[in-house]
Design a protein around this motif. Structure first.
Motif, PDB file in Angstrom:
ATOM      1  N   MET A 126       0.841  -1.216   0.000  1.00 39.30           N
ATOM      2  CA  MET A 126       0.000   0.000   0.000  1.00 39.30           C
ATOM      3  C   MET A 126       0.869   1.256   0.000  1.00 39.30           C
ATOM      4  O   MET A 126       0.593   2.213  -0.707  1.00 39.30           O
ATOM      5  CB  MET A 126      -0.935   0.000   1.219  1.00 39.30           C
ATOM      6  CG  MET A 126      -2.170  -0.853   1.046  1.00 39.30           C
ATOM      7  SD  MET A 126      -3.410  -0.559   2.324  1.00 39.30           S
ATOM      8  CE  MET A 126      -4.219   0.950   1.766  1.00 39.30           C
ATOM      9  N   ARG A 129       2.411   1.835  -3.449  1.00 39.47           N
ATOM     10  CA  ARG A 129       1.428   2.270  -4.455  1.00 39.47           C
ATOM     11  C   ARG A 129       0.737   3.561  -4.064  1.00 39.47           C
ATOM     12  O   ARG A 129      -0.141   4.039  -4.768  1.00 39.47           O
ATOM     13  CB  ARG A 129       0.350   1.192  -4.639  1.00 39.47           C
ATOM     14  CG  ARG A 129       0.840  -0.086  -5.253  1.00 39.47           C
ATOM     15  CD  ARG A 129      -0.282  -1.102  -5.326  1.00 39.47           C
ATOM     16  NE  ARG A 129      -1.375  -0.676  -6.182  1.00 39.47           N
ATOM     17  CZ  ARG A 129      -1.487  -0.955  -7.474  1.00 39.47           C
ATOM     18  NH1 ARG A 129      -0.549  -1.681  -8.058  1.00 39.47           N
ATOM     19  NH2 ARG A 129      -2.508  -0.522  -8.187  1.00 39.47           N
ATOM     20  N   LYS A 130       1.108   4.081  -2.874  1.00 40.09           N
ATOM     21  CA  LYS A 130       0.434   5.262  -2.302  1.00 40.09           C
ATOM     22  C   LYS A 130      -1.082   5.039  -2.262  1.00 40.09           C
ATOM     23  O   LYS A 130      -1.881   5.921  -2.602  1.00 40.09           O
ATOM     24  CB  LYS A 130       0.773   6.526  -3.096  1.00 40.09           C
ATOM     25  CG  LYS A 130       2.266   6.801  -3.143  1.00 40.09           C
ATOM     26  CD  LYS A 130       2.558   8.218  -3.529  1.00 40.09           C
ATOM     27  CE  LYS A 130       4.007   8.588  -3.595  1.00 40.09           C
ATOM     28  NZ  LYS A 130       5.023   7.591  -3.320  1.00 40.09           N
ATOM     29  N   ALA A 131      -1.455   3.834  -1.901  1.00 38.70           N
ATOM     30  CA  ALA A 131      -2.878   3.492  -1.816  1.00 38.70           C
ATOM     31  C   ALA A 131      -3.436   4.016  -0.499  1.00 38.70           C
ATOM     32  O   ALA A 131      -2.838   3.812   0.555  1.00 38.70           O
ATOM     33  CB  ALA A 131      -3.045   1.975  -1.893  1.00 38.70           C
ATOM     34  N   ARG A 133      -6.943   3.691   0.382  1.00 37.53           N
ATOM     35  CA  ARG A 133      -8.106   2.938   0.900  1.00 37.53           C
ATOM     36  C   ARG A 133      -7.988   1.461   0.572  1.00 37.53           C
ATOM     37  O   ARG A 133      -7.665   1.089  -0.559  1.00 37.53           O
ATOM     38  CB  ARG A 133      -9.393   3.454   0.233  1.00 37.53           C
ATOM     39  CG  ARG A 133      -9.879   4.777   0.762  1.00 37.53           C
ATOM     40  CD  ARG A 133     -11.045   5.219  -0.087  1.00 37.53           C
ATOM     41  NE  ARG A 133     -12.127   4.228  -0.028  1.00 37.53           N
ATOM     42  CZ  ARG A 133     -13.329   4.478   0.452  1.00 37.53           C
ATOM     43  NH1 ARG A 133     -13.608   5.669   0.941  1.00 37.53           N
ATOM     44  NH2 ARG A 133     -14.254   3.543   0.452  1.00 37.53           N
ATOM     45  N   ARG A 153      -3.714   5.864   5.800  1.00 40.92           N
ATOM     46  CA  ARG A 153      -4.454   4.793   5.100  1.00 40.92           C
ATOM     47  C   ARG A 153      -5.751   4.491   5.840  1.00 40.92           C
ATOM     48  O   ARG A 153      -5.773   4.458   7.071  1.00 40.92           O
ATOM     49  CB  ARG A 153      -3.616   3.497   5.051  1.00 40.92           C
ATOM     50  CG  ARG A 153      -2.399   3.558   4.176  1.00 40.92           C
ATOM     51  CD  ARG A 153      -1.669   2.221   4.235  1.00 40.92           C
ATOM     52  NE  ARG A 153      -1.298   1.886   5.608  1.00 40.92           N
ATOM     53  CZ  ARG A 153      -0.172   2.265   6.189  1.00 40.92           C
ATOM     54  NH1 ARG A 153       0.718   2.959   5.496  1.00 40.92           N
ATOM     55  NH2 ARG A 153       0.087   1.960   7.441  1.00 40.92           N
ATOM     56  N   GLU A 193     -12.265   1.649  -3.640  1.00 39.32           N
ATOM     57  CA  GLU A 193     -11.058   1.114  -2.996  1.00 39.32           C
ATOM     58  C   GLU A 193      -9.838   1.158  -3.928  1.00 39.32           C
ATOM     59  O   GLU A 193      -9.953   0.914  -5.120  1.00 39.32           O
ATOM     60  CB  GLU A 193     -11.285  -0.347  -2.572  1.00 39.32           C
ATOM     61  CG  GLU A 193     -12.516  -0.564  -1.726  1.00 39.32           C
ATOM     62  CD  GLU A 193     -12.554   0.308  -0.484  1.00 39.32           C
ATOM     63  OE1 GLU A 193     -11.477   0.547   0.117  1.00 39.32           O
ATOM     64  OE2 GLU A 193     -13.651   0.752  -0.114  1.00 39.32           O
ATOM     65  N   ASP A 194      -8.683   1.450  -3.327  1.00 40.05           N
ATOM     66  CA  ASP A 194      -7.433   1.351  -4.097  1.00 40.05           C
ATOM     67  C   ASP A 194      -6.918  -0.078  -4.093  1.00 40.05           C
ATOM     68  O   ASP A 194      -6.244  -0.509  -5.034  1.00 40.05           O
ATOM     69  CB  ASP A 194      -6.361   2.251  -3.471  1.00 40.05           C
ATOM     70  CG  ASP A 194      -6.804   3.703  -3.472  1.00 40.05           C
ATOM     71  OD1 ASP A 194      -7.283   4.163  -4.527  1.00 40.05           O
ATOM     72  OD2 ASP A 194      -6.703   4.355  -2.419  1.00 40.05           O
ATOM     73  N   LEU A 195      -7.217  -0.784  -3.002  1.00 41.27           N
ATOM     74  CA  LEU A 195      -6.780  -2.178  -2.919  1.00 41.27           C
ATOM     75  C   LEU A 195      -7.875  -3.000  -2.248  1.00 41.27           C
ATOM     76  O   LEU A 195      -8.424  -2.590  -1.227  1.00 41.27           O
ATOM     77  CB  LEU A 195      -5.487  -2.254  -2.104  1.00 41.27           C
ATOM     78  CG  LEU A 195      -4.789  -3.612  -2.026  1.00 41.27           C
ATOM     79  CD1 LEU A 195      -3.277  -3.421  -1.964  1.00 41.27           C
ATOM     80  CD2 LEU A 195      -5.211  -4.417  -0.810  1.00 41.27           C
ATOM     81  N   LYS A 217     -12.340   0.400  -9.481  1.00 37.37           N
ATOM     82  CA  LYS A 217     -11.947   1.464 -10.415  1.00 37.37           C
ATOM     83  C   LYS A 217     -10.641   1.107 -11.141  1.00 37.37           C
ATOM     84  O   LYS A 217      -9.806   0.381 -10.581  1.00 37.37           O
ATOM     85  CB  LYS A 217     -11.818   2.785  -9.663  1.00 37.37           C
ATOM     86  CG  LYS A 217     -10.759   2.769  -8.594  1.00 37.37           C
ATOM     87  CD  LYS A 217     -10.765   4.056  -7.786  1.00 37.37           C
ATOM     88  CE  LYS A 217      -9.702   4.002  -6.703  1.00 37.37           C
ATOM     89  NZ  LYS A 217      -9.781   5.054  -5.718  1.00 37.37           N
ATOM     90  N   SER A 220      -6.800   0.343  -9.706  1.00 39.77           N
ATOM     91  CA  SER A 220      -6.793  -0.265  -8.368  1.00 39.77           C
ATOM     92  C   SER A 220      -6.265  -1.700  -8.465  1.00 39.77           C
ATOM     93  O   SER A 220      -5.963  -2.185  -9.566  1.00 39.77           O
ATOM     94  CB  SER A 220      -8.199  -0.222  -7.753  1.00 39.77           C
ATOM     95  OG  SER A 220      -9.109  -0.882  -8.598  1.00 39.77           O
TER      96      SER A 220
END
Ligand SMILES: C[S@@+](CC[C@H](N)C(=O)[O-])C[C@H]1O[C@@H](n2cnc3c(N)ncnc32)[C@H](O)[C@@H]1O
Length: 259
Positions: A126, A129-131, A133, A153, A193-195, A217, A220
């Motif tokens: 995370m 990937r600068k994730a 959410r 996060r 969600e990013d992940l 999206k 992701s």
């Protein structure tokens, strides 16, 4: 109605015991004057188990529910007869097991937990990937959610087994990390969600990929612990150096369309 019992087998199992009770009472009642107390209780328990198992089978529950239906009155009765043990701990144990595992027959996903090494790798992923959410679908006790939440996060989990959800919710409330929601992963909104992370079983993977590839999206990432999506090549497979040699399957969303 039958569909309800197949979906929530514990209801069918309870109903079977309740329906069997008056039948057993009607059959064994007249014997009480002629048969000794202990053998009579034995006959009653055996009959209760047999009738309950029969009803459980007629409701279309899995075979191991028949075994439980048969053994439950015998175990309860033996414990009461043999050691003068109180019956309530057995009742509570039965209820707890049902609350933890009742969804296993439905979704064919048992409860086992991601280890801290894997959670730490997910946290690094995370970060890289600068994730911002993440969502754990079927979050169990919420360990991954709490490990990943924080430092900007937001981690959330969804869980449908009642007792497991309650424990996860409590643990997250105590350490103030992550959000746990009671619900069905199939009805959960994954679009923001990013992940998305899942550690389920082989059974739901094809259907899950259909949902995630349609709803997540572009850009992701879906990460599956141990269970690959059938007939879909992951972008990467990470084999970790923990004791169980955990394998993470990484599926970027929208990559095929973009490429
Ligand atoms: C193998 S455990 C993984 C727990 C957690 N994700 C972890 O890795 O530590 C799978 C969890 O998914 C839950 N589960 C199964 N089907 C589900 C569904 N349809 N909706 C929500 N949770 C579900 C189970 O109750 C179980 O707690």
């Amino acid at each position: 109605m039958l569909a309800l019992f197949r979906k929530t087998p514990i209801l069918g199992a309870l109903l079977a015991q309740v329906v069997a009770l008056p039948v057993v009472a009607a059959v064994t009642g007249p014997l009480s004057t002629s048969v000794e107390r202990v053998p009579l209780i034995g006959i009653a328990l055996l009959l209760q188990g047999l009738i309950a198992a029969g009803i459980t089978g007629a409701l279309g529950l899995a075979r191991w529910w028949l075994l439980i239906a048969f053994l439950f009155p015998l175990a309860l009765g033996s414990a009461m007869l043999l050691g003068n043990l109180p019956a309530w701990p057995f009742g509570i144990a039965f209820l707890l097991l049902a609350l933890v595992f009742s969804n296993t027959t439905r979704g064919r996903v048992p409860l086992y937990l991601t280890n801290p090494e894997t959670a730490s790798v997910l946290k690094d992923l995370m970060r890289d990937r600068k994730a911002a959410r993440m969502l754990d679908l079927g979050c169990g006790l919420g360990g991954v959610v709490r490990a990943l939440d924080g430092e900007g996060r937001q981690a959330r989990g969804v869980e449908n087994a009642p007792a497991v959800y309650l424990a996860a919710r409590l643990l997250s409330a105590v350490n103030g990390k992550g959000k746990i929601r009671r619900g069905d992963l199939w009805r959960t909104d994954v679009s923001g969600e990013d992940l998305v992370y899942a550690f389920l079983s082989p059974a739901p993977m094809a259907g899950l990929w259909q949902k995630l590839s349609a709803e997540m999206k572009p850009g992701s990432l879906f990460v599956s612990n141990s269970f690959p999506v059938p007939d879909v090549d992951p972008d990467e497979i990470w084999e970790l150096s923990d004791a169980r040699k955990t394998r993470l399957f990484l599926y970027p969303i929208g990559k095929a369309e973009a490429g």
